[in-house]
Motif scaffolding. Structure first.
Motif, PDB file in Angstrom:
ATOM      1  N   TYR A 199      13.879  62.870  33.484  1.00  0.00           N
ATOM      2  CA  TYR A 199      13.826  64.239  32.988  1.00  0.00           C
ATOM      3  C   TYR A 199      14.908  64.543  31.965  1.00  0.00           C
ATOM      4  O   TYR A 199      14.990  65.662  31.476  1.00  0.00           O
ATOM      5  N   GLU A 200      15.722  63.550  31.667  1.00  0.00           N
ATOM      6  CA  GLU A 200      16.853  63.761  30.770  1.00  0.00           C
ATOM      7  C   GLU A 200      16.662  63.056  29.432  1.00  0.00           C
ATOM      8  O   GLU A 200      15.960  62.053  29.341  1.00  0.00           O
ATOM      9  N   THR A 201      17.328  63.588  28.417  1.00  0.00           N
ATOM     10  CA  THR A 201      17.402  62.910  27.128  1.00  0.00           C
ATOM     11  C   THR A 201      18.636  62.030  27.185  1.00  0.00           C
ATOM     12  O   THR A 201      19.763  62.534  27.211  1.00  0.00           O
ATOM     13  N   ILE A 202      18.402  60.735  27.238  1.00  0.00           N
ATOM     14  CA  ILE A 202      19.503  59.777  27.296  1.00  0.00           C
ATOM     15  C   ILE A 202      19.588  59.085  25.952  1.00  0.00           C
ATOM     16  O   ILE A 202      18.613  58.490  25.481  1.00  0.00           O
ATOM     17  N   VAL A 203      20.749  59.218  25.326  1.00  0.00           N
ATOM     18  CA  VAL A 203      20.984  58.641  24.006  1.00  0.00           C
ATOM     19  C   VAL A 203      21.831  57.392  24.199  1.00  0.00           C
ATOM     20  O   VAL A 203      22.983  57.478  24.620  1.00  0.00           O
ATOM     21  N   GLU A 204      21.245  56.249  23.927  1.00  0.00           N
ATOM     22  CA  GLU A 204      21.932  54.965  24.078  1.00  0.00           C
ATOM     23  C   GLU A 204      22.737  54.681  22.806  1.00  0.00           C
ATOM     24  O   GLU A 204      22.167  54.624  21.719  1.00  0.00           O
ATOM     25  N   CYS A 205      24.030  54.518  22.956  1.00  0.00           N
ATOM     26  CA  CYS A 205      24.923  54.206  21.840  1.00  0.00           C
ATOM     27  C   CYS A 205      25.596  52.868  22.150  1.00  0.00           C
ATOM     28  O   CYS A 205      26.382  52.790  23.094  1.00  0.00           O
ATOM     29  N   PRO A 206      25.306  51.822  21.387  1.00  0.00           N
ATOM     30  CA  PRO A 206      25.839  50.506  21.728  1.00  0.00           C
ATOM     31  C   PRO A 206      27.360  50.397  21.619  1.00  0.00           C
ATOM     32  O   PRO A 206      27.953  49.522  22.234  1.00  0.00           O
ATOM     33  N   ASP A 207      27.996  51.300  20.852  1.00  0.00           N
ATOM     34  CA  ASP A 207      29.448  51.234  20.700  1.00  0.00           C
ATOM     35  C   ASP A 207      29.998  52.609  20.333  1.00  0.00           C
ATOM     36  O   ASP A 207      29.245  53.564  20.141  1.00  0.00           O
ATOM     37  N   GLU A 208      31.315  52.679  20.236  1.00  0.00           N
ATOM     38  CA  GLU A 208      31.970  53.969  19.941  1.00  0.00           C
ATOM     39  C   GLU A 208      31.552  54.539  18.596  1.00  0.00           C
ATOM     40  O   GLU A 208      31.334  55.734  18.460  1.00  0.00           O
ATOM     41  N   ALA A 209      31.442  53.681  17.578  1.00  0.00           N
ATOM     42  CA  ALA A 209      31.083  54.148  16.232  1.00  0.00           C
ATOM     43  C   ALA A 209      29.704  54.806  16.227  1.00  0.00           C
ATOM     44  O   ALA A 209      29.514  55.861  15.602  1.00  0.00           O
ATOM     45  N   SER A 210      28.747  54.214  16.917  1.00  0.00           N
ATOM     46  CA  SER A 210      27.403  54.802  16.933  1.00  0.00           C
ATOM     47  C   SER A 210      27.404  56.125  17.713  1.00  0.00           C
ATOM     48  O   SER A 210      26.681  57.058  17.357  1.00  0.00           O
ATOM     49  N   PHE A 211      28.218  56.228  18.744  1.00  0.00           N
ATOM     50  CA  PHE A 211      28.330  57.497  19.456  1.00  0.00           C
ATOM     51  C   PHE A 211      28.917  58.564  18.541  1.00  0.00           C
ATOM     52  O   PHE A 211      28.401  59.679  18.453  1.00  0.00           O
ATOM     53  N   LEU A 212      30.000  58.238  17.852  1.00  0.00           N
ATOM     54  CA  LEU A 212      30.642  59.221  16.974  1.00  0.00           C
ATOM     55  C   LEU A 212      29.680  59.684  15.879  1.00  0.00           C
ATOM     56  O   LEU A 212      29.684  60.862  15.509  1.00  0.00           O
ATOM     57  N   GLU A 213      28.851  58.805  15.396  1.00  0.00           N
ATOM     58  CA  GLU A 213      27.837  59.187  14.407  1.00  0.00           C
ATOM     59  C   GLU A 213      26.803  60.120  15.044  1.00  0.00           C
ATOM     60  O   GLU A 213      26.436  61.136  14.470  1.00  0.00           O
ATOM     61  N   ALA A 214      26.339  59.789  16.245  1.00  0.00           N
ATOM     62  CA  ALA A 214      25.326  60.606  16.925  1.00  0.00           C
ATOM     63  C   ALA A 214      25.849  61.994  17.286  1.00  0.00           C
ATOM     64  O   ALA A 214      25.081  62.960  17.299  1.00  0.00           O
ATOM     65  N   ALA A 215      27.134  62.106  17.571  1.00  0.00           N
ATOM     66  CA  ALA A 215      27.726  63.386  17.987  1.00  0.00           C
ATOM     67  C   ALA A 215      28.453  64.095  16.849  1.00  0.00           C
ATOM     68  O   ALA A 215      29.121  65.102  17.083  1.00  0.00           O
ATOM     69  N   ARG A 216      28.306  63.607  15.644  1.00  0.00           N
ATOM     70  CA  ARG A 216      29.025  64.169  14.483  1.00  0.00           C
ATOM     71  C   ARG A 216      28.835  65.683  14.396  1.00  0.00           C
ATOM     72  O   ARG A 216      27.739  66.190  14.581  1.00  0.00           O
ATOM     73  N   GLY A 217      29.946  66.386  14.156  1.00  0.00           N
ATOM     74  CA  GLY A 217      29.912  67.827  13.998  1.00  0.00           C
ATOM     75  C   GLY A 217      30.008  68.618  15.292  1.00  0.00           C
ATOM     76  O   GLY A 217      30.062  69.843  15.261  1.00  0.00           O
ATOM     77  N   ARG A 218      30.023  67.946  16.422  1.00  0.00           N
ATOM     78  CA  ARG A 218      30.121  68.637  17.700  1.00  0.00           C
ATOM     79  C   ARG A 218      31.525  68.478  18.267  1.00  0.00           C
ATOM     80  O   ARG A 218      32.132  67.420  18.117  1.00  0.00           O
TER      81      ARG A 218
END
Length: 175
Positions: free
Chosen positions: A71-90
């Motif tokens: 029931y959740e939106t799970i965003v898989e980020c293989p590393d820190e850089a991809s997470f920071l890109e996915a969460a940019r601006g937050r």
């Protein structure tokens, strides 16, 4: 007590939950103990977070999430850089005792924030600490060095809800 089936598909349940979602997310560095990640998914579902970011490639124990991952939106980020890109601006709010700037009780919680939890052994990597708008700690009173990460996530999300609950903290059960 088991909840009886809703008679809806997973997609239909997700659609029903979508307008109820809160405007904050959880990110967690995958850890050596895959049970903790599943438990965090279960806890995050209880607060209807916007999404859950899983940083790293280690597996998690789905049974610990008690099916809530469906029931959740799970965003898989293989590393820190991809997470920071996915969460940019937050706004990123790290939950980390050793690098905290203030406590959970005094920290502001801006709209759209992402609470960021590190692994049990290593905490938050420096690249993620550097990207945090704030780093907070949960007060501790014993001699233990830290809370289990799933427990820390639950306490943090509970404090978020306490501040934002439109019912003024009144239980639906009337308690």
């Amino acid at each position: 007590m088991k909840i009886p089936p809703f008679g809806l598909t997973t997609r239909e349940i997700r659609e029903e939950l979508a307008p109820l979602r809160n405007d904050f997310s959880v990110a967690v560095c995958r850890a050596k103990n895959p049970f903790n990640i599943g438990a965090i998914i279960r806890v995050a579902h209880s607060f209807l977070v916007r999404e859950i970011f899983l940083i790293g490639t280690e597996p998690y124990y789905e049974r610990a999430s008690m099916g809530m991952q469906k029931y959740e939106t799970i965003v898989e980020c293989p590393d820190e850089a991809s997470f920071l890109e996915a969460a940019r601006g937050r706004p990123l709010i790290g939950v980390e005792r050793d690098h905290a700037r203030r406590t959970l009780w005094e920290a502001p919680f801006p709209r759209g924030l992402v609470f960021l939890f590190g692994s049990e052994d290593d905490g938050l990597p420096q690249a993620l600490l550097d990207a945090c708008e704030d780093v907070i700690a949960i007060p501790m009173y014993g001699i233990n060095h830290s809370y289990p990460v799933a427990i820390a996530a639950g306490m943090t999300l509970c404090e978020w809800a306490r501040r934002r609950d439109p019912r003024g903290g009144v239980s639906r059960a009337g308690g």
